[in-house]
Design a protein around this motif. Structure first.
Motif, mmCIF file in Angstrom:
data_model
loop_
_atom_site.group_PDB
_atom_site.id
_atom_site.type_symbol
_atom_site.label_atom_id
_atom_site.label_comp_id
_atom_site.label_asym_id
_atom_site.label_seq_id
_atom_site.Cartn_x
_atom_site.Cartn_y
_atom_site.Cartn_z
ATOM 1 N N ARG A 359 0.828 -1.205 0.000
ATOM 2 C CA ARG A 359 0.000 0.000 0.000
ATOM 3 C C ARG A 359 0.862 1.254 0.000
ATOM 4 N N TYR A 360 0.230 2.324 -0.481
ATOM 5 C CA TYR A 360 0.917 3.620 -0.461
ATOM 6 C C TYR A 360 0.992 4.125 0.986
ATOM 7 N N PRO A 361 2.117 4.698 1.414
ATOM 8 C CA PRO A 361 3.291 5.119 0.645
ATOM 9 C C PRO A 361 4.411 4.104 0.631
ATOM 10 N N PHE A 362 4.166 2.868 1.177
ATOM 11 C CA PHE A 362 5.252 1.898 1.284
ATOM 12 C C PHE A 362 5.732 1.426 -0.091
ATOM 13 N N ASN A 363 4.791 1.232 -1.025
ATOM 14 C CA ASN A 363 5.213 0.808 -2.360
ATOM 15 C C ASN A 363 6.092 1.856 -3.029
ATOM 16 N N PHE A 364 5.793 3.148 -2.788
ATOM 17 C CA PHE A 364 6.598 4.232 -3.360
ATOM 18 C C PHE A 364 7.996 4.260 -2.728
ATOM 19 N N ILE A 365 8.058 4.065 -1.404
ATOM 20 C CA ILE A 365 9.349 4.089 -0.701
ATOM 21 C C ILE A 365 10.237 2.940 -1.162
ATOM 22 N N PHE A 366 9.661 1.745 -1.240
ATOM 23 C CA PHE A 366 10.463 0.585 -1.643
ATOM 24 C C PHE A 366 10.868 0.673 -3.114
ATOM 25 N N LYS A 367 10.048 1.284 -3.930
ATOM 26 C CA LYS A 367 10.422 1.470 -5.329
ATOM 27 C C LYS A 367 11.634 2.385 -5.447
ATOM 28 N N LYS A 368 11.661 3.461 -4.654
ATOM 29 C CA LYS A 368 12.811 4.367 -4.668
ATOM 30 C C LYS A 368 14.065 3.670 -4.130
ATOM 31 N N LEU A 369 13.881 2.808 -3.128
ATOM 32 C CA LEU A 369 15.030 2.045 -2.624
ATOM 33 C C LEU A 369 15.578 1.113 -3.702
#
Length: 783
Positions: A359-369
């Motif tokens: 879920r957002y924002p975790f998917n966004f954070i892991f994508k940037k990682l």
């Protein structure tokens, strides 16, 4: 063809479930092979007999593929259905473990027999009884093997004949030991490693041993030539007082070893193809003798890979079926070995990462990682940190050496520099695990290597915290610098070769240990009661064998004897590393006689050849990696480490694979022949690690094509010759047209034939022996 594959997908009744795979209401066995030879084939045969024939064919086809995979000779194939139980017992996992235990037990008895290791000594009656028990187990294995081979093939098989003869002699000796209740001169114990080499689990050792023996002729020729020149110059030196120059063997050994590797590749490649041909012939039907349907293929797979799930079996079939016809041709069937061990998992779309469903924002954070860990700047920063760490460790080591500090008693305290470096490494590993995902991180070779080095660094830091009590953990600090191997391609080839050697050198190490065992037994029997203390008076080696109460003037070479198997191993190791081996040899020669030099010279030459082959093995593997990378234009050979396959399934296919009530059909594959994979919603990914043979076939792709062309030309020539011979045997051959039915298929061998030796696969004509029989049938019809 369409009429054969487009059948409705329907459930079956409860009483049909056990035979749903093998049941064939429409298709008749084309060839019965050896298992069903006594069952006649006819269109009026009952469904029960037809089903029985198919089951026997599935089982025999699986045996053919196993023989091709294990490089077993095809003439050791079970003779008939009565030999099948014996074959199954001998190849059962538990029986193979029992055979291994018996062979290992006989080897370990050397530590309990005279001369025994002091704390392992057993009475003669005990170790004699244990020896006979192990020999009886090996004899049982040979008896079962004779049951399925027959005595003629049993004698023809060289390895089995040698094993039987050796076992018979050793059994007689064991009985004599039990009757006399005392040990006697038994140099035949040195042959016990033969039993271990013959076991199923030591196939790699058996292949390495065979390869060493095949490499010996050119090496021995060079040794004889070298000895000839040594003899000449020794005679000249006797008169001129000159020294003999020495030379190496390595170039000749490497050339022989590399050529032998390519010949072995060719032999194994065609051996597997012949196994596929035999299996294919047993799986085709009379209605279609050119292709294998899915029901028969999966029926065979039940015996070849019993643990495969229903879904995995279908995915394997569909991977092979490149033509999407729903049936396998001979060329498609040849690829069965490359897909049998694929591990299948459902796979999402390629562009998704492991955290895409968060879920957002975790998917966004892991994508940037994920983007950050794949950024070249991040990798460059880590390399810079490792380089600085290297300079710091080097400076600290130089300082300790200048101050003459005893590092074993030095109090290593934690420094801020150590804490900073370890924190950076730990943070790097954590970010990569979160960015790439645990599965991808721990299945990538270099990431796993980085993780192990980081864990080692953390353990070393803890060792510094516990002062000198963890000195041997503290010395692990330099291991973190191994990550610099990733900087250059040449460094990666060195380390990659090292990783591969860890697994492949096991067989070589076992071979060396078995050679040690052989010479240790011979040494114990010949030099058991030799005491070298204060021997060799008035000789050049007297000081080395001096035994006094003053340790400063005492020599320790008297400890190198053959008093038991353990000490013998140490003595042989010193001879191997050339630790003044001539001093050890001179000691025994002065004490016993000059004839003892034969033992030491023989051991030295044998180990010189073996160790030279080990060096050639390492060199060949290292150069192969470099040549493979250059030929295929790869940055790293590890890019080809895994074989992957992607298969799409439709809704109907998925239902058929998940329900045992549905019969197998290839019609669903044929329906997708003109469609795209995007129209099928389920994607599966299969993976397996490539072995040396896979890499070699890709490396020598041009040579493989030429091998296949030579084989086809040879078959065509053989068929043409046999056709001409048949024409000449008929008086009116020039007036009649040759029926096409007379010409056998050049690609489908008959299992009833006498099996060809795999040493000459290019000259194998599987249809030639059937030619005369078919001609007689045609003559009978015309009459």
């Amino acid at each position: 063809m369409a009429g054969n594959v487009d059948r409705p997908l329907r459930p079956i009744r409860e009483n049909q479930r056990t035979s749903s795979i093998s049941e064939s209401e429409y298709e008749i066995v084309n060839d019965t092979g050896n298992m069903g030879y006594d069952i006649p084939i006819s269109a009026q045969m009952s469904r029960r007999d037809n089903r029985k024939l198919w089951e026997l064919n599935y089982q025999e086809a699986a045996i053919f593929l196993q023989e091709g995979e294990n490089n077993d000779k095809f003439y050791t194939h079970p003779r008939n259905c009565n030999a099948l139980p014996a074959y199954q017992i001998a190849h059962h996992q538990w029986f193979q473990v029992l055979d291994l235990a018996a062979a290992l037990g006989l080897l370990l008895l050397a530590a309990c027999e005279r001369p025994a290791v002091p704390f392992l000594t057993l009475p003669v009656g005990v170790h004699g009884s244990l020896e006979i028990l192990g020999q009886l187990i090996l004899a049982l294995q040979l008896a079962i093997k004779m049951r399925w081979l027959g005595w003629k093939t049993f004698i023809k098989h060289k390895r089995t004949s040698i094993k039987s003869f050796t076992l018979a002699i050793m059994f007689i000796e064991s009985v004599v030991v039990l009757i006399r209740q005392t040990n006697h001169f038994r140099v035949t114990r040195a042959l016990r490693p033969l039993f271990l080499i013959d076991t199923h689990y030591f196939r790699g050792v058996r292949r390495i041993s065979r390869q060493i023996l095949m490499s010996l002729p050119p090496i021995l020729e060079l040794i004889f030539l070298l000895m000839f020149f040594i003899l000449i110059f020794s005679i000249l030196g006797f008169y001129l007082f000159s020294q003999v120059a020495n030379d190496t063997l390595l170039a000749v050994v490497y050339d022989t070893f590399s050529n032998l590797e390519k010949r072995k590749l060719k032999r194994l490649y065609f051996h597997k193809r012949i196994g596929c041909q035999h299996a294919f012939k047993l799986l085709v039907t009379k209605q279609d003798s050119n292709t294998v349907n899915i029901r028969n293929f999966i029926g065979m797979l039940r015996y070849l890979r019993p643990k495969k799930k229903r879904l995995d079996a279908y995915l394997i079939f569909k991977t092979l079926n490149k033509s999407r016809s729903g049936r396998l041709s001979m060329e498609e069937f040849y690829g069965v070995y490359s897909v049998l061990d694929l591990q299948w998992q459902p796979k999402q779309e390629e562009f998704k990462i492991w955290s895409s469903n968060f879920r957002y924002p975790f998917n966004f954070i892991f994508k940037k990682l994920n983007e950050f860990v794949n950024w070249r700047g991040f990798e460059g920063f880590i390399y810079l940190v490792i380089a600085v760490n290297f300079a710091w460790i080097l400076e600290e080591t130089i300082s300790l050496s200048r101050e003459n500090i005893d590092v074993k008693h030095y109090n290593f305290t934690i420094t801020w520099a150590s804490i900073i470096f370890i924190c950076i490494y730990t943070l790097e590993a954590s970010i990569k695990i979160l960015g790439k995902g645990p599965v991808e991180y721990f299945t990538t070779g270099w990431d796993l290597f980085d993780f192990l080095v980081t864990v080692t660094s953390v353990v070393g830091l803890l060792g510094e915290y516990f002062n000198d009590s963890f000195f041997y953990i503290t010395v692990l600090r330099p291991f973190r610098l191994l990550r610099l191997f990733k900087v250059k391609r040449s460094y990666r080839d060195v380390l990659g070769t090292l990783f591969v050697l860890f697994s492949r050198l096991i067989s070589l190490v076992v071979v060396i240990m078995l050679v040690y065992y052989f010479f240790a037994i011979v040494g114990m029997e010949c030099f058991l009661y030799v005491d070298l203390r204060n021997c060799c008076k008035n000789t050049s080696v007297e000081d080395f064998y001096r035994f006094t109460n003053d340790s400063r003037t005492q020599g320790y070479y008297y400890l190198n004897d053959f008093s038991n198997i353990m000490i013998s191993g140490v003595t042989l190791f010193e001879l191997t590393v050339v630790n003044n081996w001539f001093i050890i040899m001179d000691g025994f020669a002065h004490h016993i006689g000059e004839v003892s030099r034969v033992f030491f010279m023989t051991f030295y030459i044998v180990m010189m050849v073996v160790m030279t082959i080990v060096v050639a093995f390492i060199l060949e593997l290292f150069l192969f990696r470099i040549q493979y990378r250059r030929k295929l234009k790869l940055d790293d050979i590890d890019d080809h480490a895994k074989q992957t396959a992607h298969v799409y399934l439709s809704d109907e296919e998925k239902i058929m694979c998940e329900n045992d009530d549905y019969k197998w059909t290839g019609g669903l594959i044929a329906l997708q022949k003109d469609s795209t994979d995007l129209q099928t919603p389920y994607l599966y990914r299969g993976e397996r690690y490539r072995n040396k043979m896979d890499f070699s076939l890709r490396m020598y792709g041009d040579e493989v094509k030429s091998w296949l062309e030579e084989e086809q030309d040879s078959r065509d020539q053989t068929i043409h010759t046999m056709t001409e011979l048949r024409r000449r045997s008929r008086p009116n051959a020039d007036l009649e047209d040759l029926d096409e039915d007379f010409i056998p298929s050049p690609t489908l061998p008959t299992p009833r034939e006498e099996f060809v030796q795999e040493s000459s696969p290019a000259y194998y004509n599987p249809g030639a022996e059937n030619l005369q029989g078919e001609s007689e049938d045609q003559e009978a019809k015309r009459e």
